[in-house]
Design an enzyme around this catalytic site. Structure first.
Site, PDB file in Angstrom:
ATOM      1  N   GLU A 129       0.850  -1.200   0.000  1.00 20.17           N
ATOM      2  CA  GLU A 129       0.000   0.000   0.000  1.00 20.17           C
ATOM      3  C   GLU A 129       0.874   1.234   0.000  1.00 20.17           C
ATOM      4  O   GLU A 129       2.069   1.160   0.251  1.00 20.17           O
ATOM      5  CB  GLU A 129      -0.841   0.055   1.290  1.00 20.17           C
ATOM      6  CG  GLU A 129      -1.706  -1.146   1.489  1.00 20.17           C
ATOM      7  CD  GLU A 129      -2.353  -1.170   2.861  1.00 20.17           C
ATOM      8  OE1 GLU A 129      -2.348  -0.130   3.561  1.00 20.17           O
ATOM      9  OE2 GLU A 129      -2.863  -2.234   3.227  1.00 20.17           O
ATOM     10  N   LYS A 131       2.287   4.465   1.774  1.00 16.59           N
ATOM     11  CA  LYS A 131       2.422   4.937   3.152  1.00 16.59           C
ATOM     12  C   LYS A 131       2.032   6.410   3.150  1.00 16.59           C
ATOM     13  O   LYS A 131       2.795   7.281   2.741  1.00 16.59           O
ATOM     14  CB  LYS A 131       3.840   4.754   3.680  1.00 16.59           C
ATOM     15  CG  LYS A 131       3.906   5.103   5.151  1.00 16.59           C
ATOM     16  CD  LYS A 131       5.144   4.604   5.826  1.00 16.59           C
ATOM     17  CE  LYS A 131       5.060   4.755   7.338  1.00 16.59           C
ATOM     18  NZ  LYS A 131       4.729   6.085   7.805  1.00 16.59           N
ATOM     19  N   ASP A 133       1.136  10.086   4.241  1.00 14.28           N
ATOM     20  CA  ASP A 133       1.797  10.941   5.221  1.00 14.28           C
ATOM     21  C   ASP A 133       0.779  11.862   5.903  1.00 14.28           C
ATOM     22  O   ASP A 133       0.651  13.035   5.585  1.00 14.28           O
ATOM     23  CB  ASP A 133       2.894  11.766   4.537  1.00 14.28           C
ATOM     24  CG  ASP A 133       3.939  12.231   5.531  1.00 14.28           C
ATOM     25  OD1 ASP A 133       3.845  11.843   6.714  1.00 14.28           O
ATOM     26  OD2 ASP A 133       4.835  12.990   5.129  1.00 14.28           O
ATOM     27  N   TYR A 241      -7.317   2.012   5.849  1.00 10.32           N
ATOM     28  CA  TYR A 241      -6.358   0.947   5.542  1.00 10.32           C
ATOM     29  C   TYR A 241      -6.498  -0.319   6.380  1.00 10.32           C
ATOM     30  O   TYR A 241      -5.791  -1.287   6.129  1.00 10.32           O
ATOM     31  CB  TYR A 241      -4.906   1.425   5.512  1.00 10.32           C
ATOM     32  CG  TYR A 241      -4.384   2.152   6.730  1.00 10.32           C
ATOM     33  CD1 TYR A 241      -4.290   1.526   7.962  1.00 10.32           C
ATOM     34  CD2 TYR A 241      -3.943   3.467   6.609  1.00 10.32           C
ATOM     35  CE1 TYR A 241      -3.778   2.201   9.057  1.00 10.32           C
ATOM     36  CE2 TYR A 241      -3.426   4.147   7.697  1.00 10.32           C
ATOM     37  CZ  TYR A 241      -3.350   3.514   8.921  1.00 10.32           C
ATOM     38  OH  TYR A 241      -2.852   4.172   9.992  1.00 10.32           O
ATOM     39  N   LYS A 328      10.473   2.641   3.232  1.00 12.52           N
ATOM     40  CA  LYS A 328      10.425   4.099   3.096  1.00 12.52           C
ATOM     41  C   LYS A 328      11.328   4.602   1.971  1.00 12.52           C
ATOM     42  O   LYS A 328      12.343   3.993   1.651  1.00 12.52           O
ATOM     43  CB  LYS A 328      10.843   4.764   4.415  1.00 12.52           C
ATOM     44  CG  LYS A 328       9.923   4.385   5.556  1.00 12.52           C
ATOM     45  CD  LYS A 328       9.316   5.484   6.356  1.00 12.52           C
ATOM     46  CE  LYS A 328      10.138   6.539   6.910  1.00 12.52           C
ATOM     47  NZ  LYS A 328       9.572   7.288   7.993  1.00 12.52           N
ATOM     48  N   CYS A 422      42.975  35.689  -1.502  1.00 10.26           N
ATOM     49  CA  CYS A 422      42.454  34.640  -2.383  1.00 10.26           C
ATOM     50  C   CYS A 422      43.226  33.332  -2.172  1.00 10.26           C
ATOM     51  O   CYS A 422      44.462  33.335  -2.211  1.00 10.26           O
ATOM     52  CB  CYS A 422      42.590  35.105  -3.824  1.00 10.26           C
ATOM     53  SG  CYS A 422      42.234  33.812  -5.018  1.00 10.26           S
ATOM     54  N   CYS A 425      45.412  32.835  -5.511  1.00 11.36           N
ATOM     55  CA  CYS A 425      46.502  33.711  -5.973  1.00 11.36           C
ATOM     56  C   CYS A 425      46.989  34.685  -4.904  1.00 11.36           C
ATOM     57  O   CYS A 425      47.874  35.488  -5.177  1.00 11.36           O
ATOM     58  CB  CYS A 425      46.066  34.484  -7.204  1.00 11.36           C
ATOM     59  SG  CYS A 425      44.952  35.840  -6.833  1.00 11.36           S
ATOM     60  N   CYS A 440      37.791  37.801  -5.415  1.00  7.98           N
ATOM     61  CA  CYS A 440      39.230  37.995  -5.485  1.00  7.98           C
ATOM     62  C   CYS A 440      39.486  39.203  -6.389  1.00  7.98           C
ATOM     63  O   CYS A 440      38.855  39.336  -7.431  1.00  7.98           O
ATOM     64  CB  CYS A 440      39.859  36.737  -6.088  1.00  7.98           C
ATOM     65  SG  CYS A 440      41.506  37.026  -6.732  1.00  7.98           S
ATOM     66  N   CYS A 446      45.009  35.892 -11.194  1.00  6.63           N
ATOM     67  CA  CYS A 446      44.522  34.705 -10.482  1.00  6.63           C
ATOM     68  C   CYS A 446      44.292  33.527 -11.440  1.00  6.63           C
ATOM     69  O   CYS A 446      43.553  33.649 -12.418  1.00  6.63           O
ATOM     70  CB  CYS A 446      43.220  35.065  -9.775  1.00  6.63           C
ATOM     71  SG  CYS A 446      42.516  33.716  -8.851  1.00  6.63           S
TER      72      CYS A 446
END
Ligand code: IVH
Length: 692
Positions: A129, A131, A133, A241, A328, A422, A425, A440, A446
């Site tokens: 079935e 489940k 919630d 159920y 689940k 940085c 660099c 940076c 860089c």
């Protein structure tokens, strides 16, 4: 997860006192959340975060059974019922379900069943079935009339919510066929369909009333209303159920009892049967695929032995049946520890914090790195290194830290600081005020930004080195021949090497080097644009060149000086200033200048500001540029640009499809300038317009 609460091996807490301390911490936290959830209907963490905490406690209890605390909430179902409702003791306890999360665990569940069953009953049929919630509710019908509805409560005693379920539209109040049955007990789930939940939250939000975190909480809050009129207005639904008392003798299986419930007028969610683990798995896989399109939320599949008599033979454990389990869906949240933060530099210089996590399985995948997006996000979460965090990963979405478990914070945490330089660099890092993204400043130097900077530098509107295609440029970068833009002008030194590369003959190398050489003869605006300073497009580059006329003056300028340039706001002024104050960038610029770049001295146009004192309006669509660019040119020439035409307007620049402004200008006899005339005006004043 076993060392979730330890930082590293040195601190591995295996001593009993530490385990007990961890258990107590988890128990107290869970109790607090239980109360908030079950009694106050006001959860402060989401269900998955709660489950993750509970799983953690369960794991410790499994690992150290002797240390299990007497008051552990892992034994309990729910919490004590709320005192305001009449408390009803269930005739038959309303138990919970065990969980499995994988085919292996499902197979182990099935094996345990086979181990307990006689040889003749091996491999029984299973019923599967959804489940649902929502909240489990027991309904009693006396001679076919709905008599009482009770919540699960702590499994033994629940709350009388009869007044609230009477208004659930799909729940039958009278079962004419059951007039002859003294007591019929039906159990099932009360839930709020997704559409109703969205509507309720929207309407409540508009009215400034409480909104709910998810449909389950909304259903729970609705059932717990003392005023039935409020519950009646909530879009709830009931799905049956099981029949727990009064089931006719001819019904011998779970699937038949669902058919029976259907025949009585109850809504029943889809179900199936199978005698093999593979068949159960197929049902699960199919459901997982349709999950998102279902009108209500589910969190897995319930697998039950179909024969009611075998169910009876198998019986119960303390809090769950042996004959059923919940298969689940992988939890989309898990808790783990943030071990460290590393900063990555993107191709445009933005610094992105990446969280290094103690590896944890989330949504079926092991997660050990998670992007924290930016410094603003770290501040928003209040995150520290060493924190226990909740990580969420739904579907294919990238994992995300959704919350910090402050309850579990110990004093070994340390703040996450934005690096001052940085990590790639070592140029300075800036975080402009009010912005979340740190950057940076070493754009030209860089390595993380080099590819982007190189491709931009050679592009047509910048240095226009058409003989040096992007693919070769990247190849040279990867060969370490070209690391910064200054290296481009030293490529000639590697001429012999270049000629040995596949696809680059002598002729093409010569052409390439000639194109590089030609590009040295450029203009100041092009060169400024080519540097790739954030926020400095062609039009701003032009404004800078015309304002300062001399490159060295730009290098020396202050933020205030930049603010005096048309079209330059606070952020761009700061970006330009920081760019020219990066030692690394300056090294590259000095090398570029030394390689022989040259441009004609930029004469500020004949009169610096020939449109001084004039007010212009721009309307319609221009083909050579956007309206903002046109506006910037006009401002650079000294004009004010206004949004509406009046008798004070000096000129209207009218592009294609000019409408009411053109009409008004005609009426007011305002000078109308076409785009061609405007381009001529710009050319006369030495303003460059690209013709792409
Ligand atoms: S049967 C003794 N069937 O799951 C077992 N429960 O974790 C009785 N649930 O309290 C439960 N869908 O709220 C069963 N198709 C389903 C279900 C279902 C949702 C919920 C129910 C129960 C909880 C157990």
């Amino acid at each position: 997860m076993s060392d979730l609460l330890s930082h590293d091996d040195n601190r591995h807490k295996t001593q009993e006192t530490d385990v007990v301390a961890q258990m107590r911490l988890l128990i107290n936290t869970l109790k607090k959340h239980n109360h908030a959830y079950y009694v106050l209907d006001n959860p402060t963490i989401d269900d998955e975060q709660y489950d993750a905490l509970r799983q953690r406690l369960l794991a410790l209890e499994t690992q150290f059974p002797d240390l299990k605390q007497a008051d552990s909430p892992t034994d309990q179902v729910g919490d004590k019922p709320l005192a305001a409702f009449t408390q009803i003791t269930h005739d038959i306890a309303m138990l919970s379900l065990g969980n499995v999360f994988s085919f292996e665990e499902l197979s182990a569940f099935i094996k345990r069943i086979n181990d307990r069953l006689d040889t003749k009953n091996q491999n029984p049929e299973f019923e599967m079935e959804l489940k649902l919630d929502g909240l489990a509710v027991s309904l009693k019908y006396v001679h076919g009339q709905l008599y009482q509805a009770v919540t699960r409560g702590d499994g033994r005693v629940g709350e009388d919510i009869t007044h609230n379920v009477r208004s659930i539209h799909n729940l039958p109040q009278v079962l004419p066929e059951c007039a002859g049955i003294g007591l019929l007990e039906v159990r099932g789930e009360v839930l709020m369909p997704k559409a109703g939940f969205d509507r309720l939250n929207r309407e409540n939000g508009e009215r400034g009333e409480k909104t709910f975190a998810n449909p389950r909480n909304a259903a729970a809050g609705s059932l717990r209303q003392l005023n039935p009129a409020v519950a009646a207005a909530r879009p709830l639904a009931f799905f049956g159920y099981s029949v727990n008392q009064g089931l006719p003798n001819h019904v011998e299986t779970q699937s038949d009892s669902l058919e029976y419930l259907r025949s009585l007028g109850f809504e029943v969610a889809p179900f199936g049967t199978s005698s093999t683990p593979q068949g159960v798995q197929e049902f699960y896989d199919d459901v997982a695929k349709t999950r998102a399109s279902l009108p209500f939320e589910i969190d897995g599949v319930v697998v039950k032995v179909n024969s009611l008599s075998l169910q009876n033979d198998l019986g119960f454990l303390s809090r769950e049946p042996r004959w059923a389990t919940a298969y689940k869906f992988a939890a989309e949240s898990a808790i783990t520890r943030l071990l460290a933060v590393e900063w990555q530099v993107g191709r445009t210089g933005q610094l992105t914090p990446v969280g290094k996590l103690e590896p944890v399985s989330v949504g079926g995948v092991t997660v050990s790195n998670v992007t924290l997006h930016n410094f603003g996000e770290i501040e928003r979460l209040g995150l520290m290194v060493g924190d226990v965090v909740s990580v969420h990963r739904a579907g294919d979405v990238i994992p995300k830290v959704t919350a910090v478990m402050l309850d579990l914070r110990d004093n070994a945490v340390s703040p996450i600081d934005l690096p001052k330089t940085c990590p790639v660099c070592a140029s300075a890092v800036i975080l402009p005020e009010g912005e979340a993204l740190a950057r940076c400043t070493g754009g030209l130097y860089c390595a993380a930004q080099s590819k982007e900077a190189l491709v931009h530098f050679v592009s047509r509107r910048a240095m226009d080195i058409d003989g040096l295609g992007e693919q070769w440029l990247i190849k040279f970068f990867e060969m370490q021949l070209v690391r910064t833009v200054a290296d481009i002008y030293e490529l000639a030194e590697h001429q012999d090497l270049l000629m040995t590369l596949e696809g680059l003959g002598e002729k093409s190398v010569k052409n390439m080097l000639a194109a590089i050489e030609r590009s040295k003869n450029t203009t100041l605006p092009r060169f400024i644009f080519a540097l790739g300073i954030r926020g400095v497009g062609e039009s701003t580059a032009l404004n800078l060149a015309q304002h300062f006329t001399d490159f060295e003056a730009i290098r020396r300028a202050t933020i205030d000086d930049f603010l005096a340039v048309p079209d330059v706001g606070e952020i761009t002024a700061r970006n330009i200033y920081e760019f020219f104050h990066s030692t690394h960038n300056n090294e590259v610029i000095d090398r570029l200048l030394a390689s022989g770049l040259m441009w004609q001295a930029t004469t500020a146009s004949m009169s610096d500001t020939p449109l001084d004192g004039q007010t212009w309006v721009v309307t319609g669509t221009l083909s050579a540029m956007g309206r903002d660019e046109a506006k910037a040119h006009l401002q650079a020439l000294g004009a004010k640009v206004s949004g509406s035409v009046s008798s004070k307007t000096s000129a209207l620049l009218a592009g294609e499809k000019a409408g009411s402004k053109l009409e008004k200008a005609l009426v007011l006899n305002v000078t109308i300038i076409s785009e061609d005339e405007f381009l001529q005006l710009l050319a006369q004043n030495g303003r460059m317009v690209s013709t792409e």
